[in-house]
Scaffold this motif. Sequence first.
Motif, PDB file in Angstrom:
ATOM      1  N   LEU A   1       6.353  20.184 -20.181  1.00 59.38           N
ATOM      2  CA  LEU A   1       7.668  20.378 -19.375  1.00 59.38           C
ATOM      3  C   LEU A   1       7.921  21.728 -19.282  1.00 59.38           C
TER       4      LEU A   1
ATOM      5  N   VAL B   1      10.338   5.344 -19.524  1.00 59.68           N
ATOM      6  CA  VAL B   1      10.597   4.947 -20.902  1.00 59.68           C
ATOM      7  C   VAL B   1      11.617   3.964 -21.226  1.00 59.68           C
TER       8      VAL B   1
ATOM      9  N   ILE C   1       5.700  12.578 -20.889  1.00 63.37           N
ATOM     10  CA  ILE C   1       6.898  12.928 -20.314  1.00 63.37           C
ATOM     11  C   ILE C   1       7.751  13.738 -21.151  1.00 63.37           C
ATOM     12  N   SER C   2       7.579  13.609 -22.521  1.00 58.08           N
ATOM     13  CA  SER C   2       8.783  14.073 -23.347  1.00 58.08           C
ATOM     14  C   SER C   2       8.198  15.299 -23.951  1.00 58.08           C
TER      15      SER C   2
ATOM     16  N   SER D   1       5.306   7.972 -22.405  1.00 55.13           N
ATOM     17  CA  SER D   1       6.480   8.517 -22.749  1.00 55.13           C
ATOM     18  C   SER D   1       6.361   9.844 -23.572  1.00 55.13           C
ATOM     19  N   SER D   2       5.173   9.845 -24.379  1.00 56.06           N
ATOM     20  CA  SER D   2       4.812  11.138 -24.948  1.00 56.06           C
ATOM     21  C   SER D   2       4.556  12.081 -24.063  1.00 56.06           C
TER      22      SER D   2
ATOM     23  N   ALA E   1      13.042  14.750 -13.516  1.00 56.74           N
ATOM     24  CA  ALA E   1      12.669  14.591 -14.804  1.00 56.74           C
ATOM     25  C   ALA E   1      13.418  13.440 -15.477  1.00 56.74           C
ATOM     26  N   LEU E   2      14.664  13.174 -15.190  1.00 52.07           N
ATOM     27  CA  LEU E   2      15.519  12.131 -15.660  1.00 52.07           C
ATOM     28  C   LEU E   2      14.972  10.907 -15.233  1.00 52.07           C
TER      29      LEU E   2
ATOM     30  N   PHE F   1      12.062   9.694 -16.542  1.00 52.50           N
ATOM     31  CA  PHE F   1      12.144   9.182 -18.030  1.00 52.50           C
ATOM     32  C   PHE F   1      12.621   7.915 -17.851  1.00 52.50           C
TER      33      PHE F   1
END
Length: 420
Positions: free
Chosen positions: A282, A258, A276-277, A273-274, A250-251, A254
């Motif tokens: 998640l 992003v 993934i976050s 980005s929207s 995940a890191l 990102f």
Amino acid sequence: MKRAFLVAAREFMENIRTKGFWIGIMMLPLMLVMIATVPLLVEGTREAKRFTVIDRSGWLLPRVMNEVSTNAARFEYVDPASIDPGDLNALVSAGDLFAYFIIGPDPVKSSDGSRYVSNNLTDRDLVTWLGGLVNQEVRRERLRQENLDVAIAEWLSEPITFVGVQISKEGTEEQVRTKDVVRQWTPVVFVYLLWISILINTQMLLTNTIEEKSNKLIEVLLSSISPIALMAGKIMGIAGTGLAVIGAWALMAFGFFVVLPGLLDISLPFDVSSVISDPWFLTSFLVYFILGYLLYAALLVGLGSICNNLKEAQNLMLPIQLVQMIPIFVMIPIGKDPGGTLAQVLSYVPPLTPFVMMNRAAAPPTTMEYVTTTILLLVSIAAALWFAAKIFRIGILLTGKPPGLMEVLRWLRAPVSNNV
């Protein structure tokens, strides 16, 4: 439970010291880099396709030569005057020519006499490209001969474009944007990662159990801990390893999608980005990873306890492996129709529930479906862990020939005790 947590901590520390753990962590960034660079590298190593054109119309080839010369990097035109027409087939067979075209004597009237000759039936780039140029010029010539205005003809042939519109939760119409399409297909990516994560971690649990049984380490551990606590500790320890890998993925995702584009001032084709976050994706991924892992971990830890080596386990794992492959086979059909009959039916099959419900996350099922499928999955996990405990407590100390089905069924009737 204190001893189970000690076993879990030991399993976790042992796993993070292995090469497999770090290979698992680096797998996602390596895949991302390969997806971004390999196509470019492969395209850069491809040689230009050599071709020639025999123009029996006498007028069509000169009109497209300007476009032909601008694509020299992809396609290399060979002057037909330098080739004996009788040698064309031999040159194609030898690979000296990728293909050759023959334009018929009257392409405006019909396609009679026009041919494309090549031994490569899969790469259609050349015939699509040159065919498009030829068709464009033939169309213009037909318009000229009929004294028709080109602009009017283009208007007559202009297709109707339907603007995509979707209905929001509030009941209003909203135009479909690129990020909406990306969001619709995002669960397919999450399902694939979920499948890989569960597969890797359950296989790790199976391998670990068999190795410790074969080298007699299990006997040492069982001198100070009950079989049930040992089984619980191993499952929790491998789960912790899996969560550590997922957190690292995940890191890295990102940072790749992003942070890095922002630092390099790169504009991606679409905004990820929207996605993934997005806490919905998640959270769903995390919950279904844990539930799916527990179900398959129970099956494989019980299986591993009755096997003396990996060869025996592989022979017994075939039914489980076949079930594990189903989510991959139905991943695209469910992504296209997340609310269809196939998706709804498979949602209630516990071994498939984590993958199917994750696949449907973009067009969320009803609250009742979430509640019902989750309860059914939890009940299945509890039953699988109960059966695994019964098998594990006896099978883990068993040596020699693996037990038969009837003997395993007799174990299931024996009481489970934390002290045995």
